[in-house]
Design a protein around this motif. Structure first.
Motif, PDB file in Angstrom:
ATOM      1  N   ILE A   5       0.846  -1.189   0.000  1.00  0.00           N
ATOM      2  CA  ILE A   5       0.000   0.000   0.000  1.00  0.00           C
ATOM      3  C   ILE A   5       0.880   1.237   0.000  1.00  0.00           C
ATOM      4  O   ILE A   5       1.618   1.486   0.951  1.00  0.00           O
ATOM      5  CB  ILE A   5      -0.944   0.001   1.212  1.00  0.00           C
ATOM      6  CG1 ILE A   5      -1.846  -1.239   1.171  1.00  0.00           C
ATOM      7  CG2 ILE A   5      -1.767   1.292   1.237  1.00  0.00           C
ATOM      8  CD1 ILE A   5      -2.706  -1.436   2.404  1.00  0.00           C
ATOM      9  N   CYS A   6       0.808   1.987  -1.099  1.00  0.00           N
ATOM     10  CA  CYS A   6       1.548   3.244  -1.204  1.00  0.00           C
ATOM     11  C   CYS A   6       0.757   4.317  -0.487  1.00  0.00           C
ATOM     12  O   CYS A   6      -0.444   4.482  -0.717  1.00  0.00           O
ATOM     13  CB  CYS A   6       1.726   3.621  -2.671  1.00  0.00           C
ATOM     14  SG  CYS A   6       2.491   5.235  -2.914  1.00  0.00           S
ATOM     15  N   VAL A   7       1.423   5.046   0.390  1.00  0.00           N
ATOM     16  CA  VAL A   7       0.800   6.149   1.105  1.00  0.00           C
ATOM     17  C   VAL A   7       1.556   7.429   0.781  1.00  0.00           C
ATOM     18  O   VAL A   7       2.767   7.509   0.962  1.00  0.00           O
ATOM     19  CB  VAL A   7       0.801   5.899   2.634  1.00  0.00           C
ATOM     20  CG1 VAL A   7       0.359   7.141   3.383  1.00  0.00           C
ATOM     21  CG2 VAL A   7      -0.102   4.719   2.975  1.00  0.00           C
ATOM     22  N   ARG A  14       5.871  -0.010  -7.281  1.00  0.00           N
ATOM     23  CA  ARG A  14       5.989  -0.957  -6.164  1.00  0.00           C
ATOM     24  C   ARG A  14       4.668  -1.182  -5.425  1.00  0.00           C
ATOM     25  O   ARG A  14       4.581  -2.048  -4.564  1.00  0.00           O
ATOM     26  CB  ARG A  14       7.034  -0.450  -5.166  1.00  0.00           C
ATOM     27  CG  ARG A  14       8.459  -0.366  -5.699  1.00  0.00           C
ATOM     28  CD  ARG A  14       9.073  -1.724  -6.033  1.00  0.00           C
ATOM     29  NE  ARG A  14       9.092  -2.631  -4.906  1.00  0.00           N
ATOM     30  CZ  ARG A  14      10.075  -2.731  -4.021  1.00  0.00           C
ATOM     31  NH1 ARG A  14      11.151  -1.975  -4.147  1.00  0.00           N
ATOM     32  NH2 ARG A  14       9.990  -3.586  -3.030  1.00  0.00           N
ATOM     33  N   ALA A  15       3.635  -0.405  -5.756  1.00  0.00           N
ATOM     34  CA  ALA A  15       2.376  -0.451  -5.020  1.00  0.00           C
ATOM     35  C   ALA A  15       1.312  -1.292  -5.720  1.00  0.00           C
ATOM     36  O   ALA A  15       1.286  -1.391  -6.941  1.00  0.00           O
ATOM     37  CB  ALA A  15       1.842   0.970  -4.846  1.00  0.00           C
ATOM     38  N   ASP A  16       0.436  -1.858  -4.892  1.00  0.00           N
ATOM     39  CA  ASP A  16      -0.765  -2.513  -5.398  1.00  0.00           C
ATOM     40  C   ASP A  16      -1.959  -1.567  -5.307  1.00  0.00           C
ATOM     41  O   ASP A  16      -2.968  -1.778  -5.981  1.00  0.00           O
ATOM     42  CB  ASP A  16      -1.072  -3.769  -4.568  1.00  0.00           C
ATOM     43  CG  ASP A  16       0.052  -4.779  -4.641  1.00  0.00           C
ATOM     44  OD1 ASP A  16       0.476  -5.111  -5.756  1.00  0.00           O
ATOM     45  OD2 ASP A  16       0.512  -5.233  -3.563  1.00  0.00           O
ATOM     46  N   ALA A  17      -1.857  -0.567  -4.452  1.00  0.00           N
ATOM     47  CA  ALA A  17      -2.931   0.400  -4.227  1.00  0.00           C
ATOM     48  C   ALA A  17      -2.314   1.663  -3.649  1.00  0.00           C
ATOM     49  O   ALA A  17      -1.198   1.631  -3.125  1.00  0.00           O
ATOM     50  CB  ALA A  17      -3.961  -0.175  -3.256  1.00  0.00           C
ATOM     51  N   VAL A  18      -3.066   2.771  -3.741  1.00  0.00           N
ATOM     52  CA  VAL A  18      -2.570   4.068  -3.278  1.00  0.00           C
ATOM     53  C   VAL A  18      -3.572   4.692  -2.320  1.00  0.00           C
ATOM     54  O   VAL A  18      -4.773   4.724  -2.604  1.00  0.00           O
ATOM     55  CB  VAL A  18      -2.338   5.028  -4.469  1.00  0.00           C
ATOM     56  CG1 VAL A  18      -1.904   6.409  -3.983  1.00  0.00           C
ATOM     57  CG2 VAL A  18      -1.321   4.452  -5.446  1.00  0.00           C
ATOM     58  N   VAL A  19      -3.065   5.204  -1.194  1.00  0.00           N
ATOM     59  CA  VAL A  19      -3.872   5.977  -0.259  1.00  0.00           C
ATOM     60  C   VAL A  19      -3.217   7.345  -0.110  1.00  0.00           C
ATOM     61  O   VAL A  19      -2.020   7.440   0.169  1.00  0.00           O
ATOM     62  CB  VAL A  19      -3.988   5.287   1.116  1.00  0.00           C
ATOM     63  CG1 VAL A  19      -4.724   6.188   2.104  1.00  0.00           C
ATOM     64  CG2 VAL A  19      -4.701   3.948   0.978  1.00  0.00           C
ATOM     65  N   THR A  24      -4.216   0.713 -13.147  1.00  0.00           N
ATOM     66  CA  THR A  24      -5.587   0.436 -12.702  1.00  0.00           C
ATOM     67  C   THR A  24      -5.637   0.237 -11.188  1.00  0.00           C
ATOM     68  O   THR A  24      -6.609  -0.307 -10.675  1.00  0.00           O
ATOM     69  CB  THR A  24      -6.141  -0.814 -13.410  1.00  0.00           C
ATOM     70  OG1 THR A  24      -5.266  -1.918 -13.124  1.00  0.00           O
ATOM     71  CG2 THR A  24      -6.247  -0.604 -14.907  1.00  0.00           C
ATOM     72  N   LYS A  25      -4.609   0.658 -10.513  1.00  0.00           N
ATOM     73  CA  LYS A  25      -4.541   0.487  -9.061  1.00  0.00           C
ATOM     74  C   LYS A  25      -5.563   1.401  -8.388  1.00  0.00           C
ATOM     75  O   LYS A  25      -5.719   2.558  -8.784  1.00  0.00           O
ATOM     76  CB  LYS A  25      -3.131   0.792  -8.561  1.00  0.00           C
ATOM     77  CG  LYS A  25      -2.112  -0.164  -9.174  1.00  0.00           C
ATOM     78  CD  LYS A  25      -0.691   0.237  -8.936  1.00  0.00           C
ATOM     79  CE  LYS A  25       0.216  -0.722  -9.706  1.00  0.00           C
ATOM     80  NZ  LYS A  25       1.616  -0.480  -9.482  1.00  0.00           N
ATOM     81  N   PRO A  26      -6.252   0.892  -7.365  1.00  0.00           N
ATOM     82  CA  PRO A  26      -7.221   1.746  -6.684  1.00  0.00           C
ATOM     83  C   PRO A  26      -6.536   2.907  -5.960  1.00  0.00           C
ATOM     84  O   PRO A  26      -5.443   2.757  -5.420  1.00  0.00           O
ATOM     85  CB  PRO A  26      -7.894   0.804  -5.688  1.00  0.00           C
ATOM     86  CG  PRO A  26      -6.980  -0.356  -5.542  1.00  0.00           C
ATOM     87  CD  PRO A  26      -6.178  -0.448  -6.799  1.00  0.00           C
ATOM     88  N   VAL A  27      -7.202   4.059  -5.990  1.00  0.00           N
ATOM     89  CA  VAL A  27      -6.717   5.265  -5.327  1.00  0.00           C
ATOM     90  C   VAL A  27      -7.797   5.739  -4.360  1.00  0.00           C
ATOM     91  O   VAL A  27      -8.942   5.956  -4.761  1.00  0.00           O
ATOM     92  CB  VAL A  27      -6.388   6.385  -6.339  1.00  0.00           C
ATOM     93  CG1 VAL A  27      -5.906   7.645  -5.610  1.00  0.00           C
ATOM     94  CG2 VAL A  27      -5.359   5.914  -7.365  1.00  0.00           C
TER      95      VAL A  27
END
Length: 174
Positions: free
Chosen positions: A3-5, A93-98, A123-126
């Motif tokens: 999870i990318c923050v 490196r992320a599967d998703a972004v917050v 297409t990673k969720p944000v």
């Protein structure tokens, strides 16, 4: 899940740090890894501390001019030449972004990630973690962009907003 923050490296009020600590703890307790800007200061430090204390992995992506504030003891630390390379590697490196609270740097990161998503480059969720209504104005602006035809895809396909860390993870399927 990685999870990318994106968030601030500034020292902030407890309304933001408490929410960040809670979210970070959830990331770690659920066995996820944090991909973050690598800083050991401000909100970035709070999030990294929380993830690490709860058993999660830390993947730092710093930048050369901030090398001296990079977190020691991260599971992995990569130092890039510039901010553009940093953002690209964080997304890679992320599967998703917050997107958590932050200033112009956080906004820059968020809008670039959204622009790439809008054009189908990922297409990673944000998810925007809207602590204390911090992103209410941005949500309103983005709704106007959608209503007035500035977005070629529905806003709900581009980004979602969460009121707390638990909801953010639920939106990510994490």
């Amino acid at each position: 899940m990685n999870i990318c923050v994106f968030c601030s490296a500034a020292e902030l009020d407890s309304v933001y740090t408490d929410a960040a600590r809670e979210f970070a703890s959830l990331i770690g307790k659920r066995g996820h890894s944090l991909v973050w800007g690598g800083s050991d200061s401000g909100l970035m430090k709070v999030v990294a501390d929380g993830v690490q204390e709860a058993g999660g992995r830390l993947i730092g992506i710093s930048v050369e001019f901030l090398r001296d504030v990079a977190r020691p003891g991260a599971d992995e630390m990569v130092v890039t030449e510039d901010l553009a390379a940093r953002k690209a590697l964080m997304l890679d490196r992320a599967d998703a972004v917050v997107v958590m609270v932050g200033g112009t740097g956080t906004l820059d990161e968020a809008t670039e990630i959204l622009e790439l998503r809008k054009h189908g480059m990922h297409t990673k969720p944000v998810v925007f973690l809207n602590t204390a209504g911090f992103y209410d104005g941005l949500r309103q602006q983005m709704a106007r962009m959608e209503a007035e035809g500035f977005l070629p895809i529905p806003l709900s396909d581009l980004v979602t907003f969460a009121d707390d860390g638990l909801q953010a993870l639920q939106l990510l399927g994490a």
